[in-house]
Design a protein around this motif. Structure first.
Motif, PDB file in Angstrom:
ATOM      1  N   PRO A  31       0.815  -1.233   0.000  1.00 43.41           N
ATOM      2  CA  PRO A  31       0.000   0.000   0.000  1.00 43.41           C
ATOM      3  C   PRO A  31       0.841   1.272   0.000  1.00 43.41           C
ATOM      4  CG  PRO A  31      -0.224  -1.192   2.090  1.00 43.41           C
ATOM      5  CD  PRO A  31       0.484  -2.094   1.144  1.00 43.41           C
ATOM      6  N   ILE A  32       2.028   1.228   0.618  1.00 42.53           N
ATOM      7  CA  ILE A  32       2.901   2.407   0.560  1.00 42.53           C
ATOM      8  C   ILE A  32       3.357   2.658  -0.875  1.00 42.53           C
ATOM      9  CG2 ILE A  32       5.149   3.323   1.260  1.00 42.53           C
ATOM     10  CD1 ILE A  32       4.788   1.874   3.928  1.00 42.53           C
ATOM     11  N   ALA A  33       3.725   1.604  -1.584  1.00 38.97           N
ATOM     12  CA  ALA A  33       4.145   1.745  -2.981  1.00 38.97           C
ATOM     13  C   ALA A  33       3.010   2.281  -3.845  1.00 38.97           C
ATOM     14  CB  ALA A  33       4.630   0.398  -3.514  1.00 38.97           C
ATOM     15  N   ILE A  34       1.796   1.842  -3.572  1.00 36.96           N
ATOM     16  CA  ILE A  34       0.650   2.321  -4.346  1.00 36.96           C
ATOM     17  C   ILE A  34       0.442   3.815  -4.115  1.00 36.96           C
ATOM     18  CG2 ILE A  34      -1.883   2.235  -4.387  1.00 36.96           C
ATOM     19  CD1 ILE A  34      -1.573  -0.833  -4.241  1.00 36.96           C
ATOM     20  N   THR A  35       0.632   4.273  -2.879  1.00 32.98           N
ATOM     21  CA  THR A  35       0.509   5.712  -2.607  1.00 32.98           C
ATOM     22  C   THR A  35       1.621   6.481  -3.308  1.00 32.98           C
ATOM     23  OG1 THR A  35      -0.349   5.084  -0.420  1.00 32.98           O
ATOM     24  CG2 THR A  35       0.149   7.398  -0.778  1.00 32.98           C
ATOM     25  N   ILE A  36       2.809   5.892  -3.401  1.00 36.30           N
ATOM     26  CA  ILE A  36       3.905   6.542  -4.132  1.00 36.30           C
ATOM     27  C   ILE A  36       3.559   6.665  -5.616  1.00 36.30           C
ATOM     28  CG2 ILE A  36       6.293   6.259  -4.889  1.00 36.30           C
ATOM     29  CD1 ILE A  36       6.906   5.046  -2.161  1.00 36.30           C
ATOM     30  N   ILE A  37       2.917   5.640  -6.176  1.00 36.41           N
ATOM     31  CA  ILE A  37       2.485   5.713  -7.578  1.00 36.41           C
ATOM     32  C   ILE A  37       1.552   6.904  -7.781  1.00 36.41           C
ATOM     33  CG2 ILE A  37       1.111   4.563  -9.354  1.00 36.41           C
ATOM     34  CD1 ILE A  37       2.116   1.900  -8.281  1.00 36.41           C
ATOM     35  N   GLN A  38       0.591   7.061  -6.874  1.00 29.67           N
ATOM     36  CA  GLN A  38      -0.355   8.167  -6.995  1.00 29.67           C
ATOM     37  C   GLN A  38       0.343   9.510  -6.791  1.00 29.67           C
ATOM     38  OE1 GLN A  38      -3.048   7.133  -8.302  1.00 29.67           O
ATOM     39  NE2 GLN A  38      -2.361   5.044  -7.884  1.00 29.67           N
ATOM     40  N   LEU A  39       1.364   9.547  -5.934  1.00 29.07           N
ATOM     41  CA  LEU A  39       2.126  10.782  -5.748  1.00 29.07           C
ATOM     42  C   LEU A  39       2.885  11.134  -7.025  1.00 29.07           C
ATOM     43  CD1 LEU A  39       3.198  13.064  -3.938  1.00 29.07           C
ATOM     44  CD2 LEU A  39       5.040  11.506  -3.213  1.00 29.07           C
ATOM     45  N   GLN A  40       3.471  10.133  -7.677  1.00 30.47           N
ATOM     46  CA  GLN A  40       4.182  10.379  -8.926  1.00 30.47           C
ATOM     47  C   GLN A  40       3.242  10.953  -9.984  1.00 30.47           C
ATOM     48  OE1 GLN A  40       5.807   6.471  -9.653  1.00 30.47           O
ATOM     49  NE2 GLN A  40       7.696   6.896  -8.522  1.00 30.47           N
ATOM     50  N   GLN A  41       2.018  10.437 -10.038  1.00 30.11           N
ATOM     51  CA  GLN A  41       1.051  10.955 -11.004  1.00 30.11           C
ATOM     52  C   GLN A  41       0.567  12.343 -10.598  1.00 30.11           C
ATOM     53  OE1 GLN A  41      -2.046   8.146 -11.861  1.00 30.11           O
ATOM     54  NE2 GLN A  41      -0.635   6.560 -12.504  1.00 30.11           N
ATOM     55  N   LEU A  42       0.462  12.594  -9.284  1.00 25.56           N
ATOM     56  CA  LEU A  42       0.055  13.925  -8.833  1.00 25.56           C
ATOM     57  C   LEU A  42       1.087  14.976  -9.217  1.00 25.56           C
ATOM     58  CD1 LEU A  42      -1.867  15.766  -7.151  1.00 25.56           C
ATOM     59  CD2 LEU A  42      -0.399  15.265  -5.187  1.00 25.56           C
ATOM     60  N   LEU A  43       2.367  14.626  -9.156  1.00 27.22           N
ATOM     61  CA  LEU A  43       3.407  15.599  -9.505  1.00 27.22           C
ATOM     62  C   LEU A  43       3.265  16.063 -10.955  1.00 27.22           C
ATOM     63  CD1 LEU A  43       6.500  14.030  -7.706  1.00 27.22           C
ATOM     64  CD2 LEU A  43       5.027  15.905  -6.931  1.00 27.22           C
ATOM     65  N   ILE A  44       2.870  15.140 -11.830  1.00 25.61           N
ATOM     66  CA  ILE A  44       2.600  15.535 -13.214  1.00 25.61           C
ATOM     67  C   ILE A  44       1.385  16.460 -13.264  1.00 25.61           C
ATOM     68  CG2 ILE A  44       1.949  14.681 -15.501  1.00 25.61           C
ATOM     69  CD1 ILE A  44       3.491  12.116 -14.853  1.00 25.61           C
ATOM     70  N   ALA A  45       0.351  16.115 -12.490  1.00 23.56           N
ATOM     71  CA  ALA A  45      -0.851  16.941 -12.455  1.00 23.56           C
ATOM     72  C   ALA A  45      -0.561  18.331 -11.888  1.00 23.56           C
ATOM     73  CB  ALA A  45      -1.932  16.244 -11.632  1.00 23.56           C
ATOM     74  N   MET A  46       0.369  18.419 -10.920  1.00 16.93           N
ATOM     75  CA  MET A  46       0.687  19.724 -10.337  1.00 16.93           C
ATOM     76  C   MET A  46       1.342  20.648 -11.355  1.00 16.93           C
ATOM     77  SD  MET A  46      -0.560  19.684  -7.368  1.00 16.93           S
ATOM     78  CE  MET A  46       0.107  21.222  -6.741  1.00 16.93           C
ATOM     79  N   VAL A  47       2.117  20.078 -12.278  1.00 18.00           N
ATOM     80  CA  VAL A  47       2.691  20.895 -13.356  1.00 18.00           C
ATOM     81  C   VAL A  47       1.562  21.520 -14.167  1.00 18.00           C
ATOM     82  CG1 VAL A  47       4.094  20.845 -15.454  1.00 18.00           C
ATOM     83  CG2 VAL A  47       4.802  19.531 -13.433  1.00 18.00           C
ATOM     84  N   ILE A  48       0.521  20.723 -14.445  1.00 22.06           N
ATOM     85  CA  ILE A  48      -0.640  21.243 -15.174  1.00 22.06           C
ATOM     86  C   ILE A  48      -1.333  22.320 -14.351  1.00 22.06           C
ATOM     87  CG2 ILE A  48      -2.878  20.625 -16.168  1.00 22.06           C
ATOM     88  CD1 ILE A  48      -1.775  17.785 -16.564  1.00 22.06           C
ATOM     89  N   LEU A  49      -1.474  22.093 -13.044  1.00 18.98           N
ATOM     90  CA  LEU A  49      -2.126  23.073 -12.174  1.00 18.98           C
ATOM     91  C   LEU A  49      -1.368  24.403 -12.181  1.00 18.98           C
ATOM     92  CD1 LEU A  49      -4.145  23.976 -10.042  1.00 18.98           C
ATOM     93  CD2 LEU A  49      -2.791  22.748  -8.318  1.00 18.98           C
ATOM     94  N   PHE A  50      -0.049  24.352 -12.062  1.00 20.11           N
ATOM     95  CA  PHE A  50       0.746  25.585 -12.086  1.00 20.11           C
ATOM     96  C   PHE A  50       0.605  26.297 -13.428  1.00 20.11           C
ATOM     97  CE2 PHE A  50       3.693  23.331  -8.901  1.00 20.11           C
ATOM     98  CZ  PHE A  50       2.949  23.819  -7.839  1.00 20.11           C
ATOM     99  N   ALA A  51       0.570  25.527 -14.521  1.00 21.13           N
ATOM    100  CA  ALA A  51       0.414  26.142 -15.846  1.00 21.13           C
ATOM    101  C   ALA A  51      -0.945  26.823 -15.966  1.00 21.13           C
ATOM    102  CB  ALA A  51       0.585  25.077 -16.933  1.00 21.13           C
ATOM    103  N   VAL A  52      -1.985  26.173 -15.442  1.00 19.83           N
ATOM    104  CA  VAL A  52      -3.323  26.768 -15.475  1.00 19.83           C
ATOM    105  C   VAL A  52      -3.361  28.043 -14.644  1.00 19.83           C
ATOM    106  CG1 VAL A  52      -5.735  26.422 -14.778  1.00 19.83           C
ATOM    107  CG2 VAL A  52      -4.502  24.589 -15.927  1.00 19.83           C
ATOM    108  N   ALA A  53      -2.731  28.026 -13.455  1.00 20.02           N
ATOM    109  CA  ALA A  53      -2.716  29.209 -12.591  1.00 20.02           C
ATOM    110  C   ALA A  53      -2.012  30.372 -13.282  1.00 20.02           C
ATOM    111  CB  ALA A  53      -2.038  28.873 -11.265  1.00 20.02           C
ATOM    112  N   LEU A  54      -0.891  30.107 -13.935  1.00 22.22           N
ATOM    113  CA  LEU A  54      -0.170  31.173 -14.632  1.00 22.22           C
ATOM    114  C   LEU A  54      -0.975  31.705 -15.815  1.00 22.22           C
ATOM    115  CD1 LEU A  54       3.450  29.668 -14.592  1.00 22.22           C
ATOM    116  CD2 LEU A  54       2.598  31.594 -13.231  1.00 22.22           C
TER     117      LEU A  54
END
Length: 339
Positions: free
Chosen positions: A167-190
């Motif tokens: 389950p820890i590894a699965i949460t890391i997978i979701q964190l890795q995908q969130l980091l990609i999503a955060m790039v999109i979020l920052f681009a949208v904010a700008l």
């Protein structure tokens, strides 16, 4: 001992050298018990020779040490699973970018345009994108975490490693995908005119606290899923209800302001963990425009409402759920993969 006799053509000769008598194939008597075992017993022998039960559950601190030793396995397994997630599709890893964008587009059309929930919310696009991405981080960690044991029984039965690694590894997978999503979020904010400020740095500790919180939830539902395989079927209904109570698509304050809500229920909604994580990150990204219109100012204040000591509540939820989920999962360590 006796001499071995060999009979050849009716004559008997004595071969040189003695030979031990062969055991009677019908003799099924057990060998004599070790006198030391009779004296000490099984537990005494184990203590004398420092033996331990294979796969026995260590204490929580020793278990944490084993997880730390297995950290490279956890990260490597998570990264490999993440890379293989979209390997069967034509667009491959591009879906890690397209999926959150398409989700936001659907939610914006339904809630922002058709239902009009964007009214009274400053910078609704950034508001919506932050809510969808942050809640999805928790949602996917729980959904996939609930199947962490049942989907990996072959691995569990073939190798010994701390089961919490999954389950820890699965949460890391979701964190890795969130980091990609955060790039999109920052681009949208700008793109919406938001300026980069030092407040954006506060998003990092907020996400770290949410990672601990999500890991605790993943550990809890992983044990539930190991006991009750229908957990993954029930979770979507629970998470959908939780999503509507977390202000992902609208402002909870504005919605509740239209109705009379009992004080205790209002306090629970204000201190709802996903809402707190979402609102803290929204407040770092969105700058509320100054206005002399008291109605607009009041609406902006409601939409961006953050309860007092919000950061303390984030730490509280991360520690309570993270440590509690760890201990709850650890208690069932010896049962995973059995049966």
């Amino acid at each position: 001992m006796r001499a071995r006799r060999v009979e050849v053509s009716g004559t008997q000769t004595v071969a040189a050298g003695p030979q031990r008598e062969s055991a009677d194939p019908g003799d099924v008597s057990l060998p004599a018990v070790d006198p030391e075992f009779n004296e000490l017993g099984g537990s005494g022998m184990a203590a004398k020779y420092s033996l331990a039960v294979a796969g026995a559950r260590p204490n929580p601190i020793a278990y944490a040490r084993r997880l730390w030793v297995a950290r490279h396995f956890i990260v490597t397994w998570a990264t490999a699973r993440n890379q293989a997630l979209y390997s069967g599709s034509r667009l491959g890893q591009l879906w890690q970018v397209l999926t959150p964008i398409l989700n936001v587009g659907v939610y914006y059309l339904i809630f922002g345009v058709l239902l009009g929930t964007r009214q009274g919310i400053p910078d609704f696009i950034v508001y919506l994108v932050a809510g969808v991405f942050i809640f999805n981080f928790m949602q996917t960690a729980m959904l996939y975490g609930s199947r962490a044991i049942s989907d990996n029984l072959n691995l569990i039965r073939a190798l010994y490693f701390p089961r919490a690694s999954l389950p820890i590894a699965i949460t890391i997978i979701q964190l890795q995908q969130l980091l990609i999503a955060m790039v999109i979020l920052f681009a949208v904010a700008l793109s919406q005119g938001e300026a980069i400020t030092w407040h954006w740095l506060l998003i990092v500790p907020a996400l770290c606290l949410q990672f601990v919180f999500n890991t605790g939830l993943a550990l809890v539902v992983a044990r539930f899923g190991a006991i009750l395989t229908d957990t993954s079927q029930l979770l979507p209904f629970v998470l959908r209800t939780w999503m509507y109570a977390s202000g992902v698509f609208y402002s909870i304050k504005i919605m509740l302001g239209k109705h009379h809500v009992p004080g205790p229920l209002l306090w629970i909604l204000d201190h709802n963990p996903p809402l707190l994580f979402i609102q803290v990150i929204r407040n770092q990204l969105i700058t509320v425009p100054a206005t002399k219109d008291p109605k607009i100012a009041a609406g902006n204040a409601s939409a961006m409402f953050l309860p007092p000591h919000a950061w303390l509540w984030l730490v509280f939820w991360a520690l309570v759920v993270g440590i509690g989920g760890y201990l709850y999962f650890w208690q069932g360590e010896e049962t995973y993969g059995r049966g």
